[in-house]
Design an enzyme around this catalytic site. Structure first.
Site, PDB file in Angstrom:
ATOM      1  N   ASP A  52     -12.277  -5.182   0.563  1.00  0.00           N
ATOM      2  CA  ASP A  52     -12.197  -5.658  -0.866  1.00  0.00           C
ATOM      3  C   ASP A  52     -12.696  -7.075  -0.853  1.00  0.00           C
ATOM      4  OD1 ASP A  52     -11.475  -3.307  -1.810  1.00  0.00           O
ATOM      5  OD2 ASP A  52      -9.266  -3.543  -1.973  1.00  0.00           O
ATOM      6  N   TYR A 116      -5.336  -2.922  10.579  1.00  0.00           N
ATOM      7  CA  TYR A 116      -5.246  -4.064   9.739  1.00  0.00           C
ATOM      8  C   TYR A 116      -4.200  -4.917   9.905  1.00  0.00           C
ATOM      9  CZ  TYR A 116      -8.987  -2.572   6.485  1.00  0.00           C
ATOM     10  OH  TYR A 116     -10.161  -1.921   5.814  1.00  0.00           O
TER      11      TYR A 116
END
Length: 249
Positions: A52, A116
């Site tokens: 994003d 992540y």
């Protein structure tokens, strides 16, 4: 036609995500512009996934195809291409390597695991403000880790996914979810899965912090996950502290 795997990193601050956007800067657009210029061919890259706006990557992967050189005895000099790409790309993007792969390889579908990290700090630090989230309230990291472990037994993560997206399934397999301390006031949340939904990591992390603050209990955390309702989960945390750490094939 030869297919290549390219590994690279980027600071996502100035980009509206990895994927090309119609009227906003993206990592993919910068990569394709540079590759097309250097190869003399219109070159499109296929990423291992999307990040994003504002999210960073220590290691992203993608693939691209090039027509075979006219002289088959003169293969593409991948070290030179890597060097020239880094000269042409903006400072926020760095290519680490380019390797030839089989035509069946796919950067997205061949990936087995993605990891992540979400970074937080609990004492004000001017050198962390752009890449870590300051949390000033006391946190029970032990409870946050207990809640994180429950994620390993879950399969449907609709409660932590952005609503109204075009995904066909909200099923994911998580093999790691834990909080790691790196200093007196520094932690990161590490999560590894076969795939991630849009906004998933930031929503999970925000809900885990609600556990650490005592805002919700461990039982309530599992109930939120089981509800499959994004409205029940915690806030989606700021993008600047989220890093794609690795993609495994």
């Amino acid at each position: 036609m030869q297919r290549y795997l390219i590994r690279f990193s980027y600071d996502g601050t100035a980009f509206h995500g990895f994927q090309i956007q119609p009227d906003a800067p993206s990592v993919q657009a910068e990569m394709e512009r540079a590759l097309s210029l250097l190869t003399g061919q219109k070159t499109e890259i296929v990423g291992a996934g999307r990040t994003d706006a504002g999210v960073h990557a220590r290691q992203m992967a993608a693939h691209f195809d090039l027509n075979a050189p006219a002289d088959l005895n003169a293969p593409v000099d991948l070290d030179n291409l890597t060097y020239r790409l880094n000269k042409l790309l903006p400072p926020a993007i760095a290519v680490s390597e380019i390797t030839a792969v089989d035509s069946t390889f796919h950067a997205r579908f061949s990936a087995k695991w993605r990891t992540y990290h979400y970074y937080i700090h609990t004492a004000k630090d001017p050198f962390l403000k752009d890449y870590s989230l300051l949390i000033t309230c006391p946190l029970d990291i032990a409870k946050m880790n207990l809640a994180a472990q429950t994620l390993l037994a879950m399969s449907d993560f609709a409660a932590f996914a952005k609503s109204h997206t075009d995904v066909k399934t909200t099923l994911c397999e998580i093999k790691e979810a834990r909080w790691v301390q790196t200093g007196n006031n520094n932690w990161y949340f590490a999560i590894t899965a076969n795939r991630f939904l849009r906004g998933m990591v930031r929503a999970i992390t925000g809900t885990l912090i609600d556990v650490g603050r005592g805002k919700i209990t461990l039982d309530e955390f599992t109930q939120i996950a089981a509800s499959h309702n994004r409205c029940n989960a915690g806030d989606s945390l700021p993008a600047r502290a989220l890093f794609l750490e690795s993609v495994e094939y």
